[in-house]
Design a protein around this motif. Sequence first.
Motif, PDB file in Angstrom:
ATOM      1  N   LYS A  28       0.980  -1.121  -0.066  1.00 55.10           N
ATOM      2  CA  LYS A  28      -0.100  -0.092   0.014  1.00 55.10           C
ATOM      3  C   LYS A  28       1.062   1.172  -0.028  1.00 55.10           C
ATOM      4  O   LYS A  28       1.998   1.355   0.652  1.00 55.10           O
ATOM      5  N   ASN A  29       0.228   2.302  -0.753  1.00 54.90           N
ATOM      6  CA  ASN A  29       1.281   3.591  -0.792  1.00 54.90           C
ATOM      7  C   ASN A  29       2.336   3.534  -1.910  1.00 54.90           C
ATOM      8  O   ASN A  29       3.038   4.290  -2.075  1.00 54.90           O
ATOM      9  N   GLY A  30       2.650   2.256  -2.667  1.00 57.89           N
ATOM     10  CA  GLY A  30       3.498   2.190  -3.448  1.00 57.89           C
ATOM     11  C   GLY A  30       3.065   2.352  -4.980  1.00 57.89           C
ATOM     12  O   GLY A  30       1.851   2.872  -4.883  1.00 57.89           O
ATOM     13  N   TYR A  31       3.943   2.351  -5.919  1.00 50.68           N
ATOM     14  CA  TYR A  31       3.327   2.483  -7.211  1.00 50.68           C
ATOM     15  C   TYR A  31       3.295   1.367  -8.034  1.00 50.68           C
ATOM     16  O   TYR A  31       4.119   0.300  -7.838  1.00 50.68           O
ATOM     17  N   ILE A  32       2.281   1.499  -9.014  1.00 52.47           N
ATOM     18  CA  ILE A  32       2.187   0.295 -10.159  1.00 52.47           C
ATOM     19  C   ILE A  32       1.775   0.743 -11.103  1.00 52.47           C
ATOM     20  O   ILE A  32       1.053   1.822 -11.262  1.00 52.47           O
ATOM     21  N   VAL A  33       1.994   0.060 -12.479  1.00 49.70           N
ATOM     22  CA  VAL A  33       1.303   0.414 -13.570  1.00 49.70           C
ATOM     23  C   VAL A  33       0.230  -0.525 -13.823  1.00 49.70           C
ATOM     24  O   VAL A  33       0.420  -1.582 -13.944  1.00 49.70           O
ATOM     25  N   ILE A  34      -1.030   0.156 -13.841  1.00 47.48           N
ATOM     26  CA  ILE A  34      -2.229  -0.436 -14.338  1.00 47.48           C
ATOM     27  C   ILE A  34      -2.894  -0.074 -15.890  1.00 47.48           C
ATOM     28  O   ILE A  34      -2.805   1.265 -15.759  1.00 47.48           O
ATOM     29  N   LYS A  35      -3.036  -0.850 -16.784  1.00 46.95           N
ATOM     30  CA  LYS A  35      -3.465  -0.374 -18.032  1.00 46.95           C
ATOM     31  C   LYS A  35      -2.609   0.700 -18.474  1.00 46.95           C
ATOM     32  O   LYS A  35      -3.271   1.575 -19.082  1.00 46.95           O
ATOM     33  N   GLY A  36      -1.234   0.627 -18.382  1.00 46.33           N
ATOM     34  CA  GLY A  36      -0.411   1.530 -19.001  1.00 46.33           C
ATOM     35  C   GLY A  36      -0.425   2.998 -18.175  1.00 46.33           C
ATOM     36  O   GLY A  36       0.122   3.734 -18.823  1.00 46.33           O
ATOM     37  N   ARG A  37      -1.031   3.244 -17.196  1.00 46.86           N
ATOM     38  CA  ARG A  37      -1.256   4.310 -16.302  1.00 46.86           C
ATOM     39  C   ARG A  37      -0.442   4.210 -15.095  1.00 46.86           C
ATOM     40  O   ARG A  37      -0.439   3.081 -14.316  1.00 46.86           O
ATOM     41  N   PRO A  38       0.562   5.168 -14.642  1.00 49.13           N
ATOM     42  CA  PRO A  38       1.206   5.206 -13.268  1.00 49.13           C
ATOM     43  C   PRO A  38       0.351   5.224 -12.170  1.00 49.13           C
ATOM     44  O   PRO A  38      -0.650   6.425 -12.224  1.00 49.13           O
ATOM     45  N   CYS A  39       0.057   4.426 -11.215  1.00 43.04           N
ATOM     46  CA  CYS A  39      -0.818   4.653 -10.056  1.00 43.04           C
ATOM     47  C   CYS A  39      -0.204   4.391  -8.832  1.00 43.04           C
ATOM     48  O   CYS A  39       0.720   3.717  -8.764  1.00 43.04           O
TER      49      CYS A  39
END
Length: 158
Positions: A28-39
Amino acid sequence: MSDEEHHFESSDAGASKTYPQQAGTIRKNGYIVIKGRPCKVVEVSTSKTGKHGHAKCHFVAIDIFTSKKLEDIVPSSHNCDVPHVNRTDYQLIDISEDGYVSLLTDNGSTKDDLKLPTDDTLLQQIKSGFDDGKDLVVSVMSAMGEEQINALKDIGPK
């Protein structure tokens, strides 16, 4: 050996916009790419599966630029793309009439390619603070080739 001359077009320094990270280690509070978007991850749940299956990670995340909620389910042993997210502070110099801002960088040059944020409350704070003649510092979040103003600090009157 061939006599052909190879020519490679490159516009960046070769640094990748993302790096791989095992899904089970993203928190939680980390970052991930979902569907080509930075989240930014707001919720992670891990499910244990049957006898021969993989444990799966269910990510709920919010796009750091559009604030849209996105979800993804990935086996915990697989790699996910994680964006390189940078936050830089710039001093606000000017707001042009077409919605672009002029910012002062640390080395004294100006950065004129950023638009005002789309978030209404932040937009009003920046405009009213600028109109009052205050010294404003804006935080610019950048990831995957996109940049956006996402925070504002008042460092006192000019």
